[in-house]
Design an enzyme around this catalytic site. Structure first.
Site, mmCIF file in Angstrom:
data_model
loop_
_atom_site.group_PDB
_atom_site.id
_atom_site.type_symbol
_atom_site.label_atom_id
_atom_site.label_comp_id
_atom_site.label_asym_id
_atom_site.label_seq_id
_atom_site.Cartn_x
_atom_site.Cartn_y
_atom_site.Cartn_z
ATOM 1 N N GLY A 131 5.377 11.976 -4.452
ATOM 2 C CA GLY A 131 3.928 12.135 -4.541
ATOM 3 C C GLY A 131 3.464 13.173 -3.541
ATOM 4 O O GLY A 131 3.814 13.108 -2.361
ATOM 5 N N GLN A 136 1.864 -6.223 -3.125
ATOM 6 C CA GLN A 136 2.391 -6.274 -1.760
ATOM 7 C C GLN A 136 3.688 -5.462 -1.598
ATOM 8 O O GLN A 136 3.855 -4.473 -2.285
ATOM 9 C CB GLN A 136 2.590 -7.737 -1.309
ATOM 10 C CG GLN A 136 1.286 -8.498 -1.135
ATOM 11 C CD GLN A 136 0.675 -8.965 -2.441
ATOM 12 O OE1 GLN A 136 1.350 -9.579 -3.257
ATOM 13 N NE2 GLN A 136 -0.586 -8.680 -2.655
ATOM 14 N N ASP A 160 0.814 -1.227 0.000
ATOM 15 C CA ASP A 160 0.000 0.000 0.000
ATOM 16 C C ASP A 160 0.841 1.268 0.000
ATOM 17 O O ASP A 160 0.444 2.292 0.564
ATOM 18 C CB ASP A 160 -0.971 0.006 1.206
ATOM 19 C CG ASP A 160 -1.870 -1.216 1.205
ATOM 20 O OD1 ASP A 160 -2.268 -1.638 0.104
ATOM 21 O OD2 ASP A 160 -2.151 -1.741 2.289
ATOM 22 N N GLY A 179 -4.539 -4.438 -3.704
ATOM 23 C CA GLY A 179 -5.523 -3.391 -4.004
ATOM 24 C C GLY A 179 -4.741 -2.159 -4.398
ATOM 25 O O GLY A 179 -4.095 -1.548 -3.564
ATOM 26 N N HIS A 180 -4.720 -1.846 -5.684
ATOM 27 C CA HIS A 180 -3.934 -0.717 -6.190
ATOM 28 C C HIS A 180 -4.886 0.395 -6.621
ATOM 29 O O HIS A 180 -5.743 0.183 -7.483
ATOM 30 C CB HIS A 180 -3.067 -1.160 -7.366
ATOM 31 C CG HIS A 180 -2.036 -2.176 -6.982
ATOM 32 N ND1 HIS A 180 -1.174 -2.738 -7.890
ATOM 33 C CD2 HIS A 180 -1.722 -2.721 -5.798
ATOM 34 C CE1 HIS A 180 -0.376 -3.588 -7.266
ATOM 35 N NE2 HIS A 180 -0.700 -3.600 -5.992
ATOM 36 N N ARG A 185 2.838 -29.124 -6.076
ATOM 37 C CA ARG A 185 2.707 -29.667 -7.440
ATOM 38 C C ARG A 185 1.346 -30.308 -7.719
ATOM 39 O O ARG A 185 1.228 -31.233 -8.514
ATOM 40 C CB ARG A 185 3.843 -30.653 -7.752
ATOM 41 C CG ARG A 185 5.186 -29.981 -7.788
ATOM 42 C CD ARG A 185 6.315 -30.954 -7.745
ATOM 43 N NE ARG A 185 6.273 -31.758 -6.552
ATOM 44 C CZ ARG A 185 7.289 -32.462 -6.083
ATOM 45 N NH1 ARG A 185 8.441 -32.480 -6.728
ATOM 46 N NH2 ARG A 185 7.171 -33.182 -4.999
ATOM 47 N N LYS A 193 1.829 1.930 -5.190
ATOM 48 C CA LYS A 193 2.363 1.311 -6.417
ATOM 49 C C LYS A 193 1.453 1.591 -7.608
ATOM 50 O O LYS A 193 1.931 1.815 -8.715
ATOM 51 C CB LYS A 193 2.518 -0.211 -6.219
ATOM 52 C CG LYS A 193 3.509 -0.582 -5.137
ATOM 53 C CD LYS A 193 3.568 -2.080 -4.901
ATOM 54 C CE LYS A 193 2.333 -2.639 -4.272
ATOM 55 N NZ LYS A 193 2.094 -2.211 -2.874
ATOM 56 N N ASP A 251 2.622 14.782 1.231
ATOM 57 C CA ASP A 251 1.612 15.794 1.587
ATOM 58 C C ASP A 251 0.904 15.485 2.904
ATOM 59 O O ASP A 251 0.457 16.386 3.603
ATOM 60 C CB ASP A 251 0.569 15.906 0.460
ATOM 61 C CG ASP A 251 -0.053 14.558 0.108
ATOM 62 O OD1 ASP A 251 0.702 13.660 -0.312
ATOM 63 O OD2 ASP A 251 -1.274 14.391 0.269
HETATM 64 P P1 GDP Z 1 -0.749 0.223 -3.593
HETATM 65 O O1 GDP Z 1 -1.385 -1.021 -3.099
HETATM 66 O O2 GDP Z 1 0.721 0.275 -3.328
HETATM 67 O O3 GDP Z 1 -1.080 0.542 -5.034
HETATM 68 O O4 GDP Z 1 -1.366 1.424 -2.724
HETATM 69 P P2 GDP Z 1 -2.914 1.609 -2.312
HETATM 70 O O5 GDP Z 1 -3.670 2.062 -3.497
HETATM 71 O O6 GDP Z 1 -3.412 0.421 -1.568
HETATM 72 O O7 GDP Z 1 -2.794 2.772 -1.226
HETATM 73 C C1 GDP Z 1 -2.199 3.991 -1.542
HETATM 74 C C2 GDP Z 1 -3.239 5.114 -1.327
HETATM 75 O O8 GDP Z 1 -2.567 6.360 -1.322
HETATM 76 C C3 GDP Z 1 -4.266 5.218 -2.428
HETATM 77 O O9 GDP Z 1 -5.467 5.666 -1.872
HETATM 78 C C4 GDP Z 1 -3.686 6.284 -3.370
HETATM 79 O O10 GDP Z 1 -4.674 6.971 -4.111
HETATM 80 C C5 GDP Z 1 -3.037 7.197 -2.370
HETATM 81 N N1 GDP Z 1 -1.837 7.906 -2.834
HETATM 82 C C6 GDP Z 1 -0.835 7.470 -3.636
HETATM 83 N N2 GDP Z 1 0.136 8.394 -3.724
HETATM 84 C C7 GDP Z 1 -0.263 9.431 -2.945
HETATM 85 C C8 GDP Z 1 0.332 10.680 -2.589
HETATM 86 O O11 GDP Z 1 1.437 11.029 -2.986
HETATM 87 N N3 GDP Z 1 -0.386 11.495 -1.724
HETATM 88 C C9 GDP Z 1 -1.612 11.130 -1.231
HETATM 89 N N4 GDP Z 1 -2.231 11.966 -0.394
HETATM 90 N N5 GDP Z 1 -2.193 9.954 -1.545
HETATM 91 C C10 GDP Z 1 -1.517 9.128 -2.378
HETATM 92 P P1 IMO Z 2 -0.993 -4.272 -2.155
HETATM 93 O O1 IMO Z 2 -0.562 -4.861 -3.473
HETATM 94 C C1 IMO Z 2 -1.072 -4.705 2.203
HETATM 95 C C2 IMO Z 2 -1.136 -8.800 3.761
HETATM 96 C C3 IMO Z 2 -2.398 -9.253 4.477
HETATM 97 C C4 IMO Z 2 -1.802 -10.218 5.484
HETATM 98 C C5 IMO Z 2 -0.681 -10.880 4.683
HETATM 99 C C6 IMO Z 2 -1.048 -12.227 4.102
HETATM 100 O O2 IMO Z 2 -2.264 -3.502 -2.208
HETATM 101 O O3 IMO Z 2 0.134 -3.542 -1.515
HETATM 102 P P2 IMO Z 2 -2.582 -12.948 2.051
HETATM 103 O O4 IMO Z 2 -4.054 -12.765 1.812
HETATM 104 O O5 IMO Z 2 -1.692 -12.341 1.022
HETATM 105 O O6 IMO Z 2 -2.228 -14.389 2.331
HETATM 106 O O7 IMO Z 2 -2.303 -12.166 3.443
HETATM 107 O O8 IMO Z 2 -0.350 -9.985 3.641
HETATM 108 N N1 IMO Z 2 -1.364 -8.275 2.401
HETATM 109 C C7 IMO Z 2 -1.298 -6.980 2.077
HETATM 110 N N2 IMO Z 2 -1.112 -5.893 2.845
HETATM 111 N N3 IMO Z 2 -1.202 -4.563 0.864
HETATM 112 C C8 IMO Z 2 -1.367 -5.653 0.068
HETATM 113 O O9 IMO Z 2 -1.364 -5.578 -1.280
HETATM 114 C C9 IMO Z 2 -1.463 -6.923 0.674
HETATM 115 N N4 IMO Z 2 -1.650 -8.185 0.210
HETATM 116 C C10 IMO Z 2 -1.566 -8.993 1.267
HETATM 117 O O10 IMO Z 2 -3.053 -8.165 5.098
HETATM 118 O O11 IMO Z 2 -1.200 -9.505 6.531
HETATM 119 MG MG MG Z 3 -2.897 -1.629 -1.801
#
Ligand code: GDP
Ligand code: IMO
Ligand code: MG
Length: 427
Positions: free
Chosen positions: A412, A223, A13, A40-41, A142, A16, A332
């Site tokens: 960012g 992740q 999170d 979740g991106h 496997r 990415k 920010d």
């Molecule tokens: P990911 O899983 O690495 O793609 O990240 P997530 O989408 O789960 O979480 C990142 C959150 O931060 C999302 O709600 C983005 O819209 C937000 N975000 C990303 N870059 C920035 C930034 O530079 N500033 C702010 N305020 N939000 C950001």
């Molecule tokens: P993105 O791509 C944050 C965490 C889960 C749990 C552990 C194992 O959005 O960064 P799983 O279901 O993968 O077996 O759970 O990994 N986890 C994440 N935490 N961002 C993610 O994806 C994650 N994907 C899995 O919360 O702790």
């Molecule tokens: Mg995410």
């Protein structure tokens, strides 16, 4: 050439999705190489917000070919509803390529993921419950079902029968749950086969040819480094290799073709699920970070655990991934603080550690040693260049760069596509 890897440098999170989307204009292929719909991106384009789980972020850029690599585990029902959801918003996924060697998440994987977590009680991992661990377990054991099996109903039927003969025993006899009916599962998956067939391809071959033709390939990790099955905080990790080494195994692109490794680094730290987190703030400051940063899970909606920036982890991510550039996100969010603590090392039972301790027991005992940096009060969400940032924000970035061991090449300052300060080119 070039092939660029984009990895999460913390516990996921980091932003990415936004970073991948930003590079979308400069790349030809975006490849997911591991994980599944545990990811979740988020991408924000104008007033539109997209949450992608399985589809590579490149799907939002019309000239990019999105690829789901062999290292991903695919829940076909989820994939199709994601494709349909985007189609309803006018985004076409017709160019999507799916590796024939990727593994499928089956209904028994989801059932076992949920029920085994419940059995672990307090020791639970806090998984997303999407069947990720059990699907990878079967791959390594496997006995997995692969995407290519969808193309051969005889093989698919045999594999489902064989799997359920064993898994139904586990579900009913160990976990006291109902078993699954093989014919129902087969019908469901044959339905998916029809829709997925046109997308199934030898993606490693396609990517290799693309690199020969000087196309740009971006490998998008799910992740983050500390959730890596080998290099993360095991057992509180995901069941695949998000680190840059995993990009090769999960895409079929050899290491000597990778040209750049971009680490996505949040200006503070978050984590979802269980496991050690030395800089976690369990007080109102943690709550302030959660609310100001909007730190709620995109996949499960859970509160993200929040804490200050941890330079030990950032340095570790640089080393494990060979980070060549960092993309620092969410700067920010820190506006308005008087002083900003940054963890520079750990105290483990009275001993200073500048690196992550060797054992998990020590890591559980690690308490942060903080340095405080001066904060800034200005809103920076409209900044366009590094020079637009207040001096203390510039100094914060420079300090993080120094501590992390790789240049910060983009920053960012908001979730939007345009809210990025580019310092150096990333491709
Ligand atoms: P990911 O899983 O690495 O793609 O990240 P997530 O989408 O789960 O979480 C990142 C959150 O931060 C999302 O709600 C983005 O819209 C937000 N975000 C990303 N870059 C920035 C930034 O530079 N500033 C702010 N305020 N939000 C950001
Ligand atoms: P993105 O791509 C944050 C965490 C889960 C749990 C552990 C194992 O959005 O960064 P799983 O279901 O993968 O077996 O759970 O990994 N986890 C994440 N935490 N961002 C993610 O994806 C994650 N994907 C899995 O919360 O702790
Ligand atoms: Mg995410």
């Amino acid at each position: 050439m070039p092939a660029v890897v984009l990895v999460g440098a913390q516990w996921g999170d980091e932003g990415k999705g936004k970073a991948t989307d930003l590079l979308g204009g400069d790349v030809d292929y975006v490849v997911r190489y591991q994980g599944g719909n545990n990811a979740g991106h988020t991408v924000v384009i104008g007033d539109q917000k997209y949450a992608l789980h399985l589809l590579p972020t490149g799907v939002l850029s019309p000239d990019v070919v999105p690829v789901i690599g062999n290292g991903v585990v695919i829940d076909p029902g989820v994939l199709l509803s994601e494709i349909d959801g985007l189609a309803a918003r006018g985004i076409d996924c017709g160019r999507l390529l799916i590796s024939a060697n990727a593994h499928l998440i089956m209904p028994h994987h989801k059932a076992i993921d949920k029920v085994s977590e419940r059995f672990l009680g307090k020791a639970k991992i806090g998984t997303t419950g999407r069947g990720i661990g059990p699907a990878y377990g079967d791959k390594i054991y496997r006995v997995g079902v692969r995407v290519q099996d969808l193309l051969d109903p005889g093989i698919l039927s045999q594999k489902i029968e064989a799997a359920l003969t064993e898994k139904n025993q586990i579900l009913t006899k160990i976990y006291n749950r109902r078993g699954l009916e093989a014919t129902k599962v087969l019908d469901e998956y044959l339905g998916y086969a029809e829709r997925l067939r046109p997308h199934i391809a030898d993606t490693s071959l396609i990517l290799s040819r693309a690199l020969d033709e000087d196309k740009v390939v971006l490998l998008e990790g799910g992740q983050g480094t500390l959730l890596d099955i080998d290099h993360g905080t095991y057992p509180f990790v995901t069941s695949s290799s998000p680190t840059s080494g995993g990009a090769c195994a999960g895409s079929g692109i050899p290491p000597n073709r990778l040209t750049r490794v971009i680490g996505i680094l949040k200006a503070y730290t978050t984590r979802v699920g269980s496991g050690p987190f030395p800089t976690e703030l369990l007080d109102e400051q943690g709550e302030w970070l959660r609310q100001t940063g909007g730190e709620y899970g995109v996949t499960t909606g859970r509160n993200r655990r929040c804490g200050w920036f941890d330079a030990v982890i950032a340095r570790y991510a640089t080393r494990i991934n060979g980070v060549t550039d960092f993309f620092l996100t969410k700067l920010d969010v820190l506006s308005g603080l008087e002083r900003i603590p940054v963890c520079v090392a750990y105290d483990v039972d009275g001993v200073r550690h500048d690196e992550i301790p060797m054992t998990q027991t020590e890591f559980h005992h690690a308490t942060p040693i903080y340095e405080e940096l001066p904060g800034w009060q200005e809103d920076i969400t409209s900044a366009k260049t590094f020079d637009d940032l207040p001096p203390n924000a510039q100094a914060y970035v420079r300090a993080l760069e120094e501590m992390s061991g790789a240049p910060i090449s983009a920053i960012g300052v908001g979730p939007g596509r345009t809210q990025t300060l580019q310092i150096r080119s990333l491709i």
